[in-house]
Design a protein around this motif. Structure first.
Motif, PDB file in Angstrom:
ATOM      1  N   ILE A 259      -5.692  -0.084 -11.079  1.00 45.30           N
ATOM      2  CA  ILE A 259      -5.631   0.500  -9.744  1.00 45.30           C
ATOM      3  C   ILE A 259      -6.086   1.961  -9.721  1.00 45.30           C
ATOM      4  CG2 ILE A 259      -3.773  -1.033  -9.031  1.00 45.30           C
ATOM      5  CD1 ILE A 259      -1.862   1.382  -9.355  1.00 45.30           C
ATOM      6  N   GLU A 288       2.881   5.484   4.950  1.00 47.68           N
ATOM      7  CA  GLU A 288       2.104   4.928   3.840  1.00 47.68           C
ATOM      8  C   GLU A 288       3.004   4.692   2.631  1.00 47.68           C
ATOM      9  OE1 GLU A 288      -0.930   7.801   2.983  1.00 47.68           O
ATOM     10  OE2 GLU A 288       0.507   9.428   2.729  1.00 47.68           O
ATOM     11  N   GLY A 304       0.361   8.588  -5.889  1.00 52.58           N
ATOM     12  CA  GLY A 304      -0.590   7.671  -5.288  1.00 52.58           C
ATOM     13  C   GLY A 304      -0.214   7.377  -3.848  1.00 52.58           C
ATOM     14  N   ARG A 305      -1.211   7.096  -3.044  1.00 49.43           N
ATOM     15  CA  ARG A 305      -1.001   6.750  -1.633  1.00 49.43           C
ATOM     16  C   ARG A 305      -1.798   5.492  -1.312  1.00 49.43           C
ATOM     17  NH1 ARG A 305       0.983  11.346   1.212  1.00 49.43           N
ATOM     18  NH2 ARG A 305       0.998  13.230  -0.075  1.00 49.43           N
ATOM     19  N   SER A 306      -1.189   4.619  -0.508  1.00 46.94           N
ATOM     20  CA  SER A 306      -1.858   3.370  -0.153  1.00 46.94           C
ATOM     21  C   SER A 306      -1.433   2.922   1.231  1.00 46.94           C
ATOM     22  CB  SER A 306      -1.516   2.276  -1.176  1.00 46.94           C
ATOM     23  OG  SER A 306      -2.107   1.036  -0.817  1.00 46.94           O
ATOM     24  N   ASP A 307      -2.342   2.291   1.922  1.00 46.76           N
ATOM     25  CA  ASP A 307      -2.038   1.693   3.222  1.00 46.76           C
ATOM     26  C   ASP A 307      -1.699   0.219   3.100  1.00 46.76           C
ATOM     27  OD1 ASP A 307      -2.605   4.104   4.626  1.00 46.76           O
ATOM     28  OD2 ASP A 307      -4.753   3.654   4.499  1.00 46.76           O
ATOM     29  N   ASP A 308      -2.046  -0.394   1.945  1.00 53.80           N
ATOM     30  CA  ASP A 308      -1.924  -1.846   1.856  1.00 53.80           C
ATOM     31  C   ASP A 308      -1.365  -2.354   0.525  1.00 53.80           C
ATOM     32  OD1 ASP A 308      -4.015  -1.290   0.150  1.00 53.80           O
ATOM     33  OD2 ASP A 308      -5.526  -2.403   1.292  1.00 53.80           O
ATOM     34  N   ARG A 310      -2.729  -2.480  -2.236  1.00 49.12           N
ATOM     35  CA  ARG A 310      -3.802  -2.948  -3.103  1.00 49.12           C
ATOM     36  C   ARG A 310      -4.711  -1.802  -3.560  1.00 49.12           C
ATOM     37  NH1 ARG A 310      -7.062  -7.935  -3.612  1.00 49.12           N
ATOM     38  NH2 ARG A 310      -5.608  -8.919  -2.166  1.00 49.12           N
ATOM     39  N   THR A 311      -5.077  -0.943  -2.635  1.00 46.92           N
ATOM     40  CA  THR A 311      -6.008   0.147  -2.913  1.00 46.92           C
ATOM     41  C   THR A 311      -5.244   1.463  -2.913  1.00 46.92           C
ATOM     42  OG1 THR A 311      -7.791  -1.077  -1.827  1.00 46.92           O
ATOM     43  CG2 THR A 311      -8.131   1.278  -2.195  1.00 46.92           C
ATOM     44  N   TRP A 312      -5.398   2.237  -4.001  1.00 50.27           N
ATOM     45  CA  TRP A 312      -4.634   3.465  -4.174  1.00 50.27           C
ATOM     46  C   TRP A 312      -5.554   4.654  -4.387  1.00 50.27           C
ATOM     47  CZ3 TRP A 312       0.665   3.641  -3.720  1.00 50.27           C
ATOM     48  CH2 TRP A 312       1.306   2.395  -3.637  1.00 50.27           C
ATOM     49  N   ARG A 313      -5.161   5.790  -3.837  1.00 47.58           N
ATOM     50  CA  ARG A 313      -5.832   7.053  -4.100  1.00 47.58           C
ATOM     51  C   ARG A 313      -4.775   8.025  -4.647  1.00 47.58           C
ATOM     52  NH1 ARG A 313      -4.710   6.084   1.031  1.00 47.58           N
ATOM     53  NH2 ARG A 313      -3.780   7.706   2.356  1.00 47.58           N
TER      54      ARG A 313
END
Length: 421
Positions: A259, A288, A304-308, A310-313
């Motif tokens: 991820i 989030e 980390g931050r994610s809206d779903d 699955r995808t992390w920034r």
């Protein structure tokens, strides 16, 4: 990192480099059935790293197993759960917001009394279970656990077991028996980023699905080290990535791969700690999902931050201050949303004298990076906590005697529990 483990990983990496096999030129070697050809990620750095990985083959899995069976580490073998989680660890001045102390509930102990079938055909066996995660769904308690050839060795797999909790009253579930999943191991090395093992699961419910994060462990080649140098965090022969799988039923899992981008992790990222409530649900904070990462990333704390899910920034965020207790941070174990507007981070660290210790840090859930207080004691439950029968509960296997594959369930101490030390 244990010296023997470092040597074993280095030998694999050097041998592959000498034979020019770090660019997936592995046609001469048999890959186990079901193995993935390469790690998948949309990140540019991950694509670059894939060219420098040691390919997963059956022969190399067998070598990892042989090295794991020779593993010894007196320091980790001496870990005792209640040293960190018992009443004495929390002290007489335990604040009301702290989660714990805990005491063992023998009625809920899980014991693995057989060896799994080995789909890789290398003679893999386990002798130690630990670092599990639990979640309740539809009246069933699901347990995912790390199984290792030797305690804290490489070569781990992840298993799954269930327990019916549909009884009633304070003894709910105690008359039932754990059932080990006949499909075990449910997660085993199938990617190059998992050659040295799959470890330390963490399960969350979110977005109507279940998300299983775990560590993929792999040998670092000199080419990978040159491409992604880590100057702020000691990365030697072993790399670690946070891996993700998703399921709709806690039984069938889709493996999604790493991820985080190695351009950020610098070959080590561990601890996908997401705020989790008493039911095992990942909790949105500020709209989030957050993930507290405490190992790797070139020695800098990241969130980390994610809206779903699955995808992390990821971005650098200084969220923890241990200066009042001295010592060195090892890992944030869990993020507990207690239901009263508070967030508690459960932390594993050294104290001022260099001894292993646990602490808990308090935050307002709406201000999750502004530490309000710090107190001694903690669960050190890498898989997170949940409430069972109204009491905070987790499992761990550190205290299992040699030769026994037990996981003990610890529950928040009630006023009728005997004192623990």
């Amino acid at each position: 990192m244990d010296p023997a483990t470092t040597t074993a990983a280095r030998d694999l990496a050097r041998a592959a480099s000498r034979r020019g096999e770090t660019r997936h030129d592995d046609a001469r070697h048999e890959r186990p059935a079901g193995s993935a050809e390469r790690a998948t990620s949309g990140a540019t750095g991950a694509t670059s790293l894939a060219a420098h990985l040691v390919p997963l083959t059956r022969d190399r899995l067998r070598q990892v197993l042989d090295d794991a069976l020779a593993h010894r580490n007196a320091l980790t073998s001496a870990l005792a759960q209640l040293t960190f989680s018992g009443e004495a660890a929390y002290g007489a001045d335990r604040p009301d917001w702290a989660v714990g102390p805990f005491t063992a509930d023998p009625a809920l102990t899980f014991t693995l009394d057989h060896q799994w079938d080995d789909p890789d055909g290398i003679g893999w066996t386990s002798s130690s279970l630990y670092n599990p995660t639990m979640i309740e769904h539809d009246g069933v308690l699901h347990l995912f656990y790390r199984a290792s050839p030797v305690k804290e060795s490489l070569g781990s797999r992840i298993g799954h077991a269930t327990r019916d909790l549909t009884g009633s009253g304070s003894d709910a579930g105690t008359g039932a028996a754990w059932v080990d999943d006949p499909a075990n191991p449910v997660v085993r090395p199938t990617r190059d980023l998992e050659l040295l093992g799959t470890e330390d699961p963490k399960v969350y419910r979110a977005e109507g699905r279940f998300w299983l994060f775990y560590n993929g462990i792999w040998p670092i080649t000199e080419e990978a080290r040159a491409a992604f140098p880590s100057t702020g965090y000691p990365v030697e022969a072993v790399g670690c990535d946070m891996m993700l799988a998703v399921s709709d039923d806690l039984v069938t899992w889709e493996r999604l791969g790493p991820i985080a981008d190695p351009e950020q992790t610098r070959l080590w990222a561990k601890g996908a700690v997401i705020p989790r409530d008493e039911h095992g649900d990942a909790v949105r904070v500020g709209g989030e999902y957050l993930m507290f990462v405490s190992e790797g990333f070139d020695g800098v704390l990241h969130v980390g931050r994610s809206d779903d899910m699955r995808t992390w920034r990821f971005e650098p965020t200084p969220y923890l201050d241990l200066s009042s207790v001295g010592g060195h941070l090892h890992e944030v174990a869990a993020a507990i949303v207690t239901g009263d507007g508070q967030l508690v981070l459960d932390v594993f660290h050294d104290d001022a004298e260099g001894r292993f210790a646990a602490s808990q840090a308090l935050y307002d859930v709406d201000r999750p990076f502004e530490q309000l207080a710090l107190t001694s004691g903690g669960s050190l439950c890498w898989g997170g906590l949940g409430r069972v029968d109204g009491r905070w509960t987790f499992a761990q296997g550190w205290d299992a005697p040699p030769g026994r594959r037990d996981l003990y369930v610890y529950r928040e101490a009630s006023t009728t529990d005997a004192p623990t030390t």
